[in-house]
Design an enzyme around this catalytic site. Structure first.
Site, PDB file in Angstrom:
ATOM      1  CD  GLU A  65      -2.760  -1.316   2.425  1.00  0.00           C
ATOM      2  OE1 GLU A  65      -2.657  -0.448   3.308  1.00  0.00           O
ATOM      3  OE2 GLU A  65      -3.536  -2.293   2.519  1.00  0.00           O
ATOM      4  CG  ASN A 118      -0.920  -6.977  -1.273  1.00  0.00           C
ATOM      5  OD1 ASN A 118      -1.548  -7.589  -2.123  1.00  0.00           O
ATOM      6  ND2 ASN A 118      -1.398  -6.765  -0.050  1.00  0.00           N
TER       7      ASN A 118
END
Length: 477
Positions: free
Chosen positions: A169, A211
């Site tokens: 993130e 991710n």
């Protein structure tokens, strides 16, 4: 999307695509568009069904729930990959600087391997869930702490973890496409690259993944920003092996039919892709099946992980987003996922044709005035067994009428008309079933839809986002 004039059949670009679906016809069953039956029987669990295509179907596991026999029974039976929900994050593994604690992480890891499952590591470098000591650092001290943390955790699990979410993130939400303003980002724009290079050196055998969430829609700035980073990394030899798409789908961030385009586009950069934290508000069987079929359509899609076992285990329990109810019973979405992983069904399609009847209207899919003209939009009409209502399946997933005309999508957006057109093998002429009876375009991911929830004779048929409404469900007569 506007309905533009179509080129002549001979002018259409022909693209190669593997046979994706067949139409199984049952006298009283829901219409079923399925992939060609495998040589062996369908598997009865999610992990085993996914393994047929070399993929996994996993779940997030919380160490604190491993004493719950109902929880472990489902998890042990159904999944073949495990992601520790919180147990390998920074605050859990290094609560004090230089003092590592793997008690909870090892508990999840050991349970997984003892039950024959592989493990995804989650996550090494992240702006969130940092312990207080890390939050107080900045600049070169924080950069070194990040490097030391990656080395310490990966050394403990070296050779044991299938995939690591190295960085989590790192991009901002919204339309800017910018990096997230975090303490890690403020150590320098190269922090992500440094994290990946450190991870490669620490465990050369592990797949290294970036991710993130809200990167599912191909048109979004955040998606494009991550894509450009991965492209740059691959061009410069930065060691990145895969990209994880969290895919937390809800009303604010819904599934979009371009999801497959996103997966394919990243895979084309030379990285694997994975669905890493899947949950879907309301657990739509249609959307769950769409996600599975999108992964199956991309050869470099490693597998799918749902973020929890039962609704009661979910971080978004109020959205009932998972495949099992709180009492452990299977939802309709479970069945749709299992069917998709198994290729829909192993029942061979019978020969011949038949009518396709709308559940909401009781009327049949009909070519107006028995027209054979390319571009004629299909409609609902009283079922009468005429040749313009007889639809035959093919091994390529087509629905043919008159023998040589195919059910054809004129576009890929909401409102695109569904028509007949000379069969030419395009994915806009291939269709698949979701277990609720909806018929979905392979190219678009949208549902065959009676316009305006119409039920009357002459109601036109279009593509539209799948909603589970009766105007999007069909049976065979």
């Amino acid at each position: 999307m506007g309905l533009n004039a179509l080129p002549r059949a001979g002018d259409r670009r022909r693209t190669r695509s593997a046979p994706l679906a067949l139409l199984a016809i049952g006298l009283s069953a829901v219409v079923a568009l399925v992939t060609p039956p495998p040589a062996h029987a369908a598997e009865s669990t999610l992990g085993a069904a996914a393994a047929q295509s070399g993929r996994y179907f996993g779940t997030a596991i919380a160490s604190g729930r491993l004493g719950d026999s109902a929880y472990t029974s489902i998890a042990g039976r159904e999944f073949n990959m495990v992601t520790p929900e919180n147990e390998m994050k920074i605050d859990a593994t290094e609560p004090q600087r230089g003092q590592f604690n793997f008690t909870a992480g090892d508990r999840v890891y050991n349970w997984a391997v003892q039950n024959g499952k592989k493990v995804r590591g989650h996550t090494l470098a992240w702006h969130s869930q940092q312990p207080g000591w890390m939050q107080s650092l900045s600049g070169s001290s924080l950069r070194q702490a990040m490097i030391d943390h990656i080395n310490g955790v990966m050394a403990h699990y070296k050779g044991k973890i299938a995939q690591w979410d190295v960085v989590n993130e790192a991009f901002a939400d919204g339309n800017s496409g910018a990096r997230r303003d975090s303490n890690l980002q403020r150590t320098g724009n190269d922090w992500i690259e440094v994290a990946f290079r450190t991870a490669r050196a620490a465990d050369p055998a592990a797949k290294l993944c970036y991710n993130d969430y809200n990167t599912d829609n191909w048109t979004w700035a955040k998606t494009q920003a991550v894509y450009n980073m991965v492209k740059d990394f691959k061009q410069r030899g930065v060691p990145i092996d895969c990209v994880g798409f969290q895919s937390h789908f809800n009303n604010d961030s819904p599934y979009n039919s371009n999801y497959r385009t996103t997966l394919q586009s990243f895979a084309a950069l030379g990285v694997d892709v994975a669905v890493t934290e899947l949950d879907i508000q309301g657990a739509s069987p249609t959307t769950y099946a769409n996600v599975v079929n999108d992964c199956l359509a991309v050869s470099r899609c490693l597998g799918i992980t749902v973020w929890g076992v039962r609704d009661s285990d979910s971080w978004r329990a109020e959205q009932t987003p998972l495949l099992f109810n709180g009492d452990g019973s299977k939802k309709a979405a479970y069945t749709s996922v299992l069917n998709a992983l198994n290729g829909g069904t192993t029942t061979p399609p019978p020969s011949g044709g038949g009518q396709v009847k709308g559940v909401g209207s009781g009327r049949c899919l009909d070519v107006p005035n028995a027209s054979t003209t390319d571009g004629t939009q299909v409609q609902l009409w009283d079922c009468n067994n005429a040749t313009n209502q007889q639809w035959t399946s093919t091994s390529a997933g087509e629905l043919r009428v008159y023998g040589n005309k195919c059910l054809d999508a004129a576009g890929t957006g909401n409102g695109a008309k569904v028509q007949i057109y000379s069969c030419w093998g395009g994915t806009n002429q291939q269709w698949r079933l979701n277990s609720d009876g909806s018929i979905v375009g392979v190219q678009s991911g949208l549902c065959l839809d009676a316009v305006g929830n119409g039920t009357a004779n002459g109601t036109q048929i279009q593509l539209y986002s799948c909603s589970g409404g009766s105007n999007q469900r069909w049976t065979r007569t």
